[in-house]
Design an enzyme around this catalytic site. Structure first.
Site, PDB file in Angstrom:
ATOM      1  CG  ASP A 241      -2.008  -1.033   1.152  1.00  0.00           C
ATOM      2  OD1 ASP A 241      -2.367  -1.432   0.027  1.00  0.00           O
ATOM      3  OD2 ASP A 241      -2.504  -1.470   2.211  1.00  0.00           O
TER       4      ASP A 241
ATOM      5  CG  ASP B 260      -2.624   3.625   2.304  1.00  0.00           C
ATOM      6  OD1 ASP B 260      -3.547   4.407   2.036  1.00  0.00           O
ATOM      7  OD2 ASP B 260      -2.809   2.544   2.868  1.00  0.00           O
TER       8      ASP B 260
ATOM      9  CG  ASP C  73      -2.600   1.838   7.451  1.00  0.00           C
ATOM     10  OD1 ASP C  73      -2.652   3.002   7.910  1.00  0.00           O
ATOM     11  OD2 ASP C  73      -3.018   1.513   6.334  1.00  0.00           O
TER      12      ASP C  73
ATOM     13  NE  ARG D 154      -8.796   7.246   6.674  1.00  0.00           N
ATOM     14  CZ  ARG D 154      -8.816   6.200   5.843  1.00  0.00           C
ATOM     15  NH1 ARG D 154      -7.747   5.406   5.777  1.00  0.00           N
ATOM     16  NH2 ARG D 154      -9.868   5.929   5.113  1.00  0.00           N
TER      17      ARG D 154
END
Length: 477
Positions: free
Chosen positions: A220, A244, A248, A300
């Site tokens: 990603d 990205d 994560d 985010r």
């Protein structure tokens, strides 16, 4: 009887054809390995440690007028930086984590491995002395760096378990293809590393251990990808400019602490949870503490799907859309943070329930306790019976928000800013010589990490910019 047997065989074949998602769905009643049985107790303990550090700072400052690096109010930093000879016992760091990732051992107890070669040309047969060669080893390793380094990855840097990346005493930048992947492993500590300008890579063979390499599809482009992993601690890193996410945490990962980091120059900063429908992520537990969410961030910080997320004593100084978002009924415990809203009157809300009606999210447990709201920022709380659920978590008043400047003062990589970082002692060689880790490539830089001014050595800066342009050109091909 024959029909029953046939039905059983068909059922087994169907189950056997399931993906990892299907198997996970069959084990929903089981907690994730590493999942703490009482997340509220973990949150309570974080505040106890913060308040103890603040009390100690106030007491020593009053009685001795001592303004040393010990007096931070930050329990992680106070744990190791109070020792002026910390570099003689680097593995002490492994005892300093807090929150859900506090059990991450990293390479504690293992031998030291000194990275001497910044190259990364062959992801299948990495050279001894390189970072890739070190992280794929199966034994516990405490990995340090002989000098300042710019490591331009050719492909994903796939870790094995029980590794510590310890960048103290050197200025280490990791950029390039895929960046850091922590997949189906445990016990990793990444400390004091710049990670930025990561782009998608893959469609090639990559080695993951001394005895195995295999085909990897396209990544990603995350800075750090935590995938089905547990007992992970990311501390004092500076992350920016990735394809990205910067970090994560997905696919049943748990036991994670993300602390003292500087995030800047990015859109989708941090994703916690694979999808709303991936039920195993209900056992995800993440502590986000003492970070600085800085320049040119959009959203985010984090965006949560399921799980229990403790957001404590962070400084949110910039967002364009929202700071904390979520879907899939995550539990969000926000305590002692400072939220500074942008000037856009349509972006004052800290929180965002993503693609969910109010009838549904009204029952989600989202709590703000002791947070400081600046410039019109506001947090929309929710949850039925939330007082009972969070009783243990905030039984210690998070008064620490008033000390947020001090607690997050050194967020990001601890650069050459008078922090007495010391130099790495070159293994156990006979000479006992010190390798000068403070006279190499470049210092912290403003444009990319949001920290200090650029280094004045024009030739060094030109080299770095040239490499960066090459990376950006390759990423667009």
């Amino acid at each position: 009887m024959e029909m029953v047997c046939s039905s059983g065989i068909v059922f087994l074949l169907l189950v056997g054809s399931f993906s990892h998602l299907g198997w996970a769905m069959l084990n929903l009643t089981l907690p994730l390995p590493g999942q703490h049985p009482s997340p509220e107790a973990v949150a309570h303990e974080v505040h106890r440690k913060v308040n103890a550090s603040i009390s100690r700072r106030e007491m020593l400052s009053y009685t001795t007028n001592d303004q040393s690096n010990c007096l931070t109010g930050n329990p992680i930093d106070d744990c190791w930086r109070c020792d002026p000879n910390w570099h003689l016992n680097r593995q002490r760091l492994a005892d300093c984590a807090i929150g859900f990732g506090q059990y991450a051992l990293g390479g504690k107890g293992g031998r030291y491995y000194v990275v001497t070669d910044s190259s990364d040309h062959d992801p299948v047969n990495p050279k001894p002395g390189t970072l890739r060669y070190a992280v794929i080893q199966t034994e516990p390793l405490w990995i340090v760096f002989a000098s300042n380094m710019l490591i331009q990855l050719s492909e994903e840097l796939i870790f094995n378990s029980y590794k510590t990346l310890d960048g103290r005493g050197a200025n280490v930048h990791i950029i390039g293809g895929g960046c850091v992947t922590l997949q189906y492993i445990t016990n990793v500590i990444i400390h004091n590393i710049h990670i930025h300008h990561c782009y998608q890579a893959g469609e090639t063979n990559i080695r993951s251990s001394p005895t195995h390499y295999g085909w990897r599809t396209k990544s990603d482009g995350d800075g750090i990808s935590i995938f089905g992993a547990r007992d992970i601690w990311i501390d004092h890193c500076s992350l920016s400019h990735c394809k990205d996410g910067l970090i994560d945490v997905v696919m049943g990962s748990t036991g994670i602490t993300i602390s003292n980091n500087l995030f800047s120059h990015h859109n989708e900063v941090m994703l916690l949870g694979h999808s709303d429908d991936y039920l195993p992520d209900s056992g995800m537990q993440v502590t986000i503490a003492f970070n600085h969410f800085g320049k040119k961030l959009i959203q985010r910080m984090p965006r949560c799907r399921r799980g229990y997320i403790h957001v404590v004593n962070n400084d949110f100084t910039r967002w364009e859309m929202y700071a904390i978002g979520g879907s899939g009924n995550p539990t969000i415990n926000s305590q002692g943070n400072r939220y500074i809203a942008p000037y856009d009157r349509n972006a004052k809300e800290v929180t965002k329930r993503v693609d969910t009606s109010e009838d549904e999210w009204r029952g989600w447990n989202w709590r703000s306790e002791g947070d400081i709201m600046v410039n019109g920022a506001f947090f929309v709380a929710s949850g039925q019976g939330v007082e009972v659920k969070y009783e243990k978590a905030y039984s210690v008043e998070p008064k620490s928000a008033a000390y947020i400047d001090q607690i997050t003062l050194n967020a990001g990589v601890l650069g050459n800013r008078g922090n007495n970082l010391g130099k790495w002692t070159a293994g156990n060689n006979d000479s006992g010589a010190y390798l000068d880790a403070n006279s190499g490539i470049f210092e912290d830089y403003d444009e990319y990490s949001g920290s200090q001014r650029p280094y004045t050595d024009s030739s060094t800066l030109t080299t770095f910019v040239t490499l960066l342009l090459i990376v950006l050109f390759l990423s667009m091909k």
